[in-house]
Scaffold this motif. Sequence first.
Motif, PDB file in Angstrom:
ATOM      1  N   GLN A  46     -10.861  -1.384   5.346  1.00 28.84           N
ATOM      2  CA  GLN A  46      -9.603  -0.608   5.699  1.00 28.84           C
ATOM      3  C   GLN A  46      -8.657  -0.449   4.383  1.00 28.84           C
ATOM      4  O   GLN A  46      -8.227   0.562   4.070  1.00 28.84           O
ATOM      5  CB  GLN A  46      -8.801  -1.408   6.879  1.00 28.84           C
ATOM      6  CG  GLN A  46      -9.578  -1.334   8.081  1.00 28.84           C
ATOM      7  CD  GLN A  46      -8.804  -2.042   8.970  1.00 28.84           C
ATOM      8  OE1 GLN A  46      -7.568  -2.683   8.717  1.00 28.84           O
ATOM      9  NE2 GLN A  46      -9.381  -2.065  10.046  1.00 28.84           N
TER      10      GLN A  46
ATOM     11  N   GLU B  84     -10.382   2.067   1.992  1.00 26.79           N
ATOM     12  CA  GLU B  84     -10.269   3.464   2.610  1.00 26.79           C
ATOM     13  C   GLU B  84      -8.852   4.075   2.437  1.00 26.79           C
ATOM     14  O   GLU B  84      -8.684   5.156   2.027  1.00 26.79           O
ATOM     15  CB  GLU B  84     -10.686   3.605   4.145  1.00 26.79           C
ATOM     16  CG  GLU B  84     -12.133   3.322   4.290  1.00 26.79           C
ATOM     17  CD  GLU B  84     -12.480   3.175   5.671  1.00 26.79           C
ATOM     18  OE1 GLU B  84     -11.463   3.140   6.483  1.00 26.79           O
ATOM     19  OE2 GLU B  84     -13.640   3.474   6.151  1.00 26.79           O
ATOM     20  N   SER B  85      -7.738   3.174   2.520  1.00 25.84           N
ATOM     21  CA  SER B  85      -6.637   3.748   2.454  1.00 25.84           C
ATOM     22  C   SER B  85      -5.985   3.838   1.127  1.00 25.84           C
ATOM     23  O   SER B  85      -5.362   4.597   0.707  1.00 25.84           O
ATOM     24  CB  SER B  85      -5.528   2.524   2.914  1.00 25.84           C
ATOM     25  OG  SER B  85      -5.744   1.300   2.515  1.00 25.84           O
ATOM     26  N   THR B  86      -6.689   3.017   0.153  1.00 25.72           N
ATOM     27  CA  THR B  86      -6.314   3.002  -1.276  1.00 25.72           C
ATOM     28  C   THR B  86      -6.989   4.306  -1.806  1.00 25.72           C
ATOM     29  O   THR B  86      -6.375   5.031  -2.683  1.00 25.72           O
ATOM     30  CB  THR B  86      -7.024   1.856  -1.999  1.00 25.72           C
ATOM     31  OG1 THR B  86      -6.312   0.645  -1.515  1.00 25.72           O
ATOM     32  CG2 THR B  86      -6.759   1.950  -3.398  1.00 25.72           C
ATOM     33  N   PHE B  87      -8.247   4.703  -1.392  1.00 24.26           N
ATOM     34  CA  PHE B  87      -8.850   5.889  -2.247  1.00 24.26           C
ATOM     35  C   PHE B  87      -8.257   7.358  -1.288  1.00 24.26           C
ATOM     36  O   PHE B  87      -8.509   8.338  -1.832  1.00 24.26           O
ATOM     37  CB  PHE B  87     -10.288   5.805  -1.909  1.00 24.26           C
ATOM     38  CG  PHE B  87     -10.903   4.716  -3.093  1.00 24.26           C
ATOM     39  CD1 PHE B  87     -10.644   4.723  -4.328  1.00 24.26           C
ATOM     40  CD2 PHE B  87     -11.530   3.618  -2.640  1.00 24.26           C
ATOM     41  CE1 PHE B  87     -11.157   4.010  -5.321  1.00 24.26           C
ATOM     42  CE2 PHE B  87     -11.984   2.632  -3.470  1.00 24.26           C
ATOM     43  CZ  PHE B  87     -11.817   2.878  -4.786  1.00 24.26           C
ATOM     44  N   ALA B  88      -7.712   6.983  -0.309  1.00 25.08           N
ATOM     45  CA  ALA B  88      -7.382   8.310   0.587  1.00 25.08           C
ATOM     46  C   ALA B  88      -5.915   8.520   0.010  1.00 25.08           C
ATOM     47  O   ALA B  88      -5.443   9.815   0.636  1.00 25.08           O
ATOM     48  CB  ALA B  88      -7.276   7.888   2.073  1.00 25.08           C
ATOM     49  N   GLU B  89      -5.245   7.907  -0.397  1.00 24.97           N
ATOM     50  CA  GLU B  89      -3.810   8.177  -0.970  1.00 24.97           C
ATOM     51  C   GLU B  89      -3.874   9.217  -1.958  1.00 24.97           C
ATOM     52  O   GLU B  89      -4.760   9.481  -2.838  1.00 24.97           O
ATOM     53  CB  GLU B  89      -3.251   6.730  -1.559  1.00 24.97           C
ATOM     54  CG  GLU B  89      -2.949   5.731  -0.603  1.00 24.97           C
ATOM     55  CD  GLU B  89      -2.324   4.399  -1.512  1.00 24.97           C
ATOM     56  OE1 GLU B  89      -2.247   4.385  -2.586  1.00 24.97           O
ATOM     57  OE2 GLU B  89      -1.962   3.473  -0.676  1.00 24.97           O
ATOM     58  N   THR B  90      -2.956  10.118  -2.216  1.00 24.75           N
ATOM     59  CA  THR B  90      -2.557  11.276  -2.837  1.00 24.75           C
ATOM     60  C   THR B  90      -2.256  10.691  -4.254  1.00 24.75           C
ATOM     61  O   THR B  90      -1.412   9.561  -4.579  1.00 24.75           O
ATOM     62  CB  THR B  90      -1.444  12.033  -2.412  1.00 24.75           C
ATOM     63  OG1 THR B  90      -1.530  12.426  -1.132  1.00 24.75           O
ATOM     64  CG2 THR B  90      -1.121  13.327  -3.268  1.00 24.75           C
TER      65      THR B  90
END
Length: 301
Positions: free
Chosen positions: A241, A244-250
């Motif tokens: 998680q 996933e959140s780190t690489f999904a950030e703008t």
Amino acid sequence: MDFISCLDDCGLVDAGYSGNTFTWTNGRKRGNRICKRLDRVLYNEEWNDNMGDSMVKHMARTGSDHNLIIFNCKEVTNNFVSYFRFLNFWTMQPDFQQLVQNSWMEEVQGNAMWILQEKLKRLSKVLTQWSKEVIGNVFEKVKQYEQLILELEHKMDSDDSEKNRQDLNRVNAEYIRWSSIQENLLQQKANIQWNEEGDACTKYFFSSIKHKRRRATLHRIKNSDGNWIEGNEAIGDAAVQYFESTFAETAQIPDYGVLHHIEKIIIEEDNQNLNRFPEEEEIKNAIMDLSPNSLCRARWL
């Protein structure tokens, strides 16, 4: 130093801890306050073999000058994933080079990077299978030859014939060879760089490897909310998680304007030296100073 020497003499290792650094305080005000780690858990080699996943936790001090210590005993679980690792002693085997050459010469279609990747992947599988089927378990080989030497020595005591003497010398030679391979393997796994040639200490290598594995074990992690998570499955889910959140950030473009407010203390000559390409001899010297087991050194060579 006396305490450390005592631990070495008794064959004990500090189990480590999580929580507060200190376990005792004299409770005085600032300036006269003393904090020490007086309480600790020690274990020997036998305990580490059977209960190596145990963990120590320092709790809060409640009505005492000592912290409460919780010792959670857990049996060793060998459920870790084993990844490919090149073993140095492979190069001592007579059929090693031919094996590598045969695998590398097999044709692979694609661009240069894809060909390199596929050849390395195939070679790792070939070496792993060859090591299991041809070389076998190095540690078991050493034990087998030790047992053979005992049997042949007993046989020599009752019949000092030339054949028995030759058999004993042959087995002794094989025992020395496999012991050397075992030492090389243990030294590589333990990553001990200061060991001198001929200074064999397999028990120390075994202990170092187990201690490294124990320290590398994750018992708990803190999630983004600041809560502690325990258990392999829960830790794995939290790690997935997080990434996933780190690489999904703008992507945020940083403001480099603040750098203009920093005083320049590097002159132009220094800047040129920092930006110049290193000479090949400098690179070679830096690489050769690395450990022989270093991946960077192996790639450069």
